[in-house]
Write a protein that holds these residues in place. Structure first.
Motif, PDB file in Angstrom:
ATOM      1  N   ASP B 194      -6.507 -31.666  -5.639  1.00 41.81           N
ATOM      2  CA  ASP B 194      -7.905 -32.011  -5.942  1.00 41.81           C
ATOM      3  C   ASP B 194      -8.331 -31.460  -7.293  1.00 41.81           C
ATOM      4  OD1 ASP B 194      -8.081 -33.164  -3.477  1.00 41.81           O
ATOM      5  OD2 ASP B 194      -9.048 -31.445  -2.506  1.00 41.81           O
ATOM      6  N   GLU B 195      -7.681 -30.354  -7.698  1.00 40.50           N
ATOM      7  CA  GLU B 195      -8.115 -29.656  -8.894  1.00 40.50           C
ATOM      8  C   GLU B 195      -7.521 -30.235 -10.182  1.00 40.50           C
ATOM      9  OE1 GLU B 195      -5.856 -28.848  -6.798  1.00 40.50           O
ATOM     10  OE2 GLU B 195      -4.247 -27.614  -7.658  1.00 40.50           O
ATOM     11  N   ASN B 199      -6.345 -36.194 -17.856  1.00 34.44           N
ATOM     12  CA  ASN B 199      -6.717 -36.325 -19.268  1.00 34.44           C
ATOM     13  C   ASN B 199      -8.006 -35.592 -19.579  1.00 34.44           C
ATOM     14  OD1 ASN B 199      -8.848 -38.254 -18.633  1.00 34.44           O
ATOM     15  ND2 ASN B 199      -7.131 -39.618 -18.151  1.00 34.44           N
ATOM     16  N   GLU B 200      -8.191 -35.343 -20.848  1.00 31.22           N
ATOM     17  CA  GLU B 200      -9.270 -34.459 -21.288  1.00 31.22           C
ATOM     18  C   GLU B 200     -10.651 -34.978 -20.943  1.00 31.22           C
ATOM     19  OE1 GLU B 200      -7.587 -31.591 -21.468  1.00 31.22           O
ATOM     20  OE2 GLU B 200      -9.191 -31.054 -22.856  1.00 31.22           O
ATOM     21  N   LYS B 201     -10.793 -36.298 -20.882  1.00 29.06           N
ATOM     22  CA  LYS B 201     -12.147 -36.796 -20.629  1.00 29.06           C
ATOM     23  C   LYS B 201     -12.612 -36.499 -19.193  1.00 29.06           C
ATOM     24  CE  LYS B 201     -11.335 -41.683 -19.549  1.00 29.06           C
ATOM     25  NZ  LYS B 201      -9.906 -41.554 -19.198  1.00 29.06           N
ATOM     26  N   TYR B 203     -11.813 -33.589 -17.784  1.00 31.01           N
ATOM     27  CA  TYR B 203     -11.744 -32.137 -17.615  1.00 31.01           C
ATOM     28  C   TYR B 203     -13.129 -31.512 -17.500  1.00 31.01           C
ATOM     29  CZ  TYR B 203     -10.603 -27.301 -18.134  1.00 31.01           C
ATOM     30  OH  TYR B 203     -10.501 -25.954 -17.910  1.00 31.01           O
ATOM     31  N   PHE B 205     -14.941 -27.465 -16.367  1.00 27.01           N
ATOM     32  CA  PHE B 205     -14.636 -26.066 -16.108  1.00 27.01           C
ATOM     33  C   PHE B 205     -14.254 -25.893 -14.634  1.00 27.01           C
ATOM     34  CE2 PHE B 205     -16.199 -21.555 -15.472  1.00 27.01           C
ATOM     35  CZ  PHE B 205     -15.122 -20.991 -16.135  1.00 27.01           C
ATOM     36  N   GLY B 206     -13.131 -25.238 -14.371  1.00 27.02           N
ATOM     37  CA  GLY B 206     -12.676 -25.052 -12.999  1.00 27.02           C
ATOM     38  C   GLY B 206     -11.509 -25.966 -12.647  1.00 27.02           C
ATOM     39  N   LYS B 207     -11.389 -27.082 -13.366  1.00 22.40           N
ATOM     40  CA  LYS B 207     -10.271 -27.991 -13.123  1.00 22.40           C
ATOM     41  C   LYS B 207      -8.990 -27.413 -13.730  1.00 22.40           C
ATOM     42  CE  LYS B 207     -12.508 -31.567 -11.290  1.00 22.40           C
ATOM     43  NZ  LYS B 207     -12.276 -31.867  -9.875  1.00 22.40           N
ATOM     44  N   ILE B 208      -7.869 -27.976 -13.336  1.00 22.07           N
ATOM     45  CA  ILE B 208      -6.581 -27.588 -13.908  1.00 22.07           C
ATOM     46  C   ILE B 208      -5.961 -28.832 -14.535  1.00 22.07           C
ATOM     47  CG2 ILE B 208      -4.286 -26.652 -13.422  1.00 22.07           C
ATOM     48  CD1 ILE B 208      -6.137 -24.571 -12.630  1.00 22.07           C
ATOM     49  N   ARG B 209      -5.465 -28.686 -15.745  1.00 21.15           N
ATOM     50  CA  ARG B 209      -4.799 -29.826 -16.386  1.00 21.15           C
ATOM     51  C   ARG B 209      -3.424 -30.023 -15.736  1.00 21.15           C
ATOM     52  NH1 ARG B 209      -7.396 -26.793 -20.461  1.00 21.15           N
ATOM     53  NH2 ARG B 209      -9.029 -27.999 -21.492  1.00 21.15           N
TER      54      ARG B 209
END
Lengths: 409, 409
Positions: B194-195, B199-201, B203, B205-209
């Motif tokens: 879920d996290e 891609n950057e768009k 993203y 705060f709190g997410k993981i790439r």
């Protein structure tokens, strides 16, 4: 008969490098990280973010103030109030104070104020809101700090690195979606020789099957070059001139194999001389095998012209020593590979070969380097060989049992 | 909490191999030699021809009867009659007897009866029909015999070899235009969490790439596998089931990364269990990093299902240790590479890790192996590492200065 005036390998490489540097160089293009495997990166990559960019739990458990757990054990638990749950992939805006804790899954964000994670295994859920903690937990236990992996402004990949799978992961982790890489060299391969046939239906007794086209094709793939044209032509000066002239337009390197020795049919040198801005830079290199090699550069079209010997092993070695080497030098290519050679004992005496650098193919058995003999035309040896050793011009012979450096083929 | 019942790495590999062997195996396809680089050949190649298939000159010069040149020198030449010229690429039907010779270029066919070549440099053209020879020439000097390189019926490449540029040349030299190779494995890569964002768009705060998609993509390219599907999905059991079920149809291997540890959101094991004919073979391997790994095999669709840990370094290692290893085992893949490891001294003490096999990443400086520390989630270490050392389950710690085997990454 006119003899070749030969250069040493180092001089030949130097001349070509110096001329190439005066030209436009190797173009740069932008590619997606997912398309960047094995490409050579053209500038440093500096991270714009911290990784992680929040304090991250490495376990499933409870975020706590470490000092709250002082003295906790199986027999004397500490009791804490569960005030929230941190959700994967979401910002945790909760702030905890002494006596409080927050459930955090592996990879989740710690709440503000927390400075350690207690593993689920060392806790017990008493009610919805209350847990027992059975282990004293030091500060920052089970936590990856902001920037622990990568810090903002840190240089994570340096110019010239050949992108590995690990680098692709690294770039993804800092949100980089595309990078600048050096363009692949576009290569034209021309095999010349009246005697050559490219397929079995043209084969007749006395003909020779073209070996170098597929050999050089394989080397291009191995080195991540792109083949734009491939020709097999007769020893005809006009044909050769026309083809090279035409291929210069869309090629970074034109490789002509065969026809480079001073025999009856030596046309390559003449045509290369005419079609390059530098004229022939080197005609003959003092190495064995590989002497009849020609180098030139055409500044107008930014094309390197290389005449390789017809003998497969010589063509193979010179492709690596001149063409691959030049690309690596220009792009500052650095591989992550462990080492380019292996030190082993040689299984038998090797005679000296004064006046020229000798490349001796070897196989490896029982940790020994075993020279593979064969005249340079013998393609079978190339398939068996696992590496080569280099004997310098002035080096004496090598004695059985001496340690030698075996370079990767 | 239920603990994983773990297998050793060897047992996990063995179980998977044994199940896979019961299935259809890896398909074989025919490819052109020009398309065969890095493919694994599926049967032995036996030459149908001799190479060369005629006695071939290695110099420009004159084919002679060696005994005619006995005693020749700069001051006492031998005179021979030139009766013909051998042309490149053509059969030479001339037969010579004592006192006669034939001009032969480098690579050309010797006339019948000739058993040596005198280099042009050691001859002088007196008239059109008469030459002087200034050097005594032993039998078979400057000649490559019929079959000297490759003999008819000789096995030139063995099953399981990964085709190199040299092999491509070798195959061309014996007129082989296509070969049977093992098909590339078609791989589906599924990242779950879920996290995760791809891609950057997306993203926040709190997410993981998502790191593993590109990391595993790179590994697939490196190992010559083909990526047929790539997904990033939420931790949703139904989605995961539907996608795996669908991808089994066109994939040889389905790799699910993330979601394989026993946390709140462990769905992979459940879904893999349902969708494989074997059920889960291994759930948990006694290695560090990489414990939460799942293997299974679906016989009906001939698909291997692998649940990899979400941590990049663990995912990277297990992809190699399980998937690449299985392909190599099934195809009997043998690389021509020099060696898979390097022996070096270690720069510092390494503690033991009883009960599980530990893979320690290292870099190399000044011929020393330097451990790179970092929790297994730290992607930066993977980009810096040059190899790894293996500490066996029962091994004691390693002392500074001890010699260790550093395996290529």
């Amino acid at each position: 008969m006119e003899l070749l005036k030969v250069d040493s390998l180092e001089v030949a490489k130097e001349k070509l490098y110096n001329e190439y540097k005066k030209g436009l160089g190797i173009e740069i293009e932008e590619v997606l990280v997912s398309d960047s495997f094995n490409r050579v990166i053209a500038n440093n990559v500096i991270s714009k973010v911290n990784v992680p960019d929040f304090n991250r739990s490495t376990v499933d458990g409870y975020a706590v103030l470490a000092k709250d757990t002082n003295g906790s054990s199986d027999t004397i638990p500490t009791f804490l109030k569960v005030v929230a749950e941190s959700k994967m992939g979401e910002e945790c805006k909760t702030k905890i104070v002494s006596g409080e804790c927050v459930y955090v899954p592996t990879g989740g964000m710690l709440p503000i104020g927390a400075n350690a994670m207690v593993m689920l295994e060392h806790t017990e859920n008493l009610t919805n809101e209350k847990i027992a903690i059975y282990e004293a937990t030091p500060e920052w236990k089970n936590v990856v700090h902001i920037g622990d992996d990568i810090k903002e402004e840190e240089t994570v990949i340096k110019k010239g690195k050949k992108i590995s799978a690990g680098d692709m992961g690294l770039l993804s982790s800092i949100g980089v979606e595309s990078i600048n890489v050096y363009k692949k060299w576009r290569i034209t391969i021309i095999s010349t020789g009246d005697e050559l046939v490219s397929n079995e239906k043209d084969y007749k007794f006395g003909k020779i099957r073209d070996v170098n086209s597929n050999l050089l094709l394989g080397l291009c793939i191995e080195n991540n070059f792109e083949i734009v044209n491939k020709f097999l032509i007769k020893d005809d000066e006009n044909d050769l001139r026309e083809i090279i002239n035409d291929c210069k337009k869309n090629s970074d390197v034109v490789v002509i194999s065969g026809g480079s020795s001073k025999g009856k049919k030596d046309l390559s040198a003449k045509v290369i001389y005419e079609l390059s801005s530098t004229g022939v830079l080197t005609h003959g290199i003092a190495i064995k095998p590989g002497k009849p090699t020609i180098t030139a550069y055409d500044k107008k079209t930014n094309t390197v012209l290389i005449g390789l010997p017809g003998h497969p092993i010589a063509a193979f070695l010179l492709f690596k020593l001149l063409i691959v080497d030049l690309y690596e030098k220009i792009t500052c290519e650095k591989n992550k590979s462990l080492q380019k050679y292996l030190e082993l004992c040689i299984s038998e005496n090797l005679p000296a070969s004064p006046g020229r650098t000798t490349f001796q193919l070897v196989s490896i058995e029982n940790d020994k380097a075993i020279p593979i003999y064969g005249r340079s035309g013998l393609i079978h040896t190339l398939s068996m060989a696992m590496g080569y050793i280099i004997m310098e011009e002035n080096q004496e012979g090598i004695n059985k049992g001496e340690r030698v450096k075996v370079y990767y083929l």
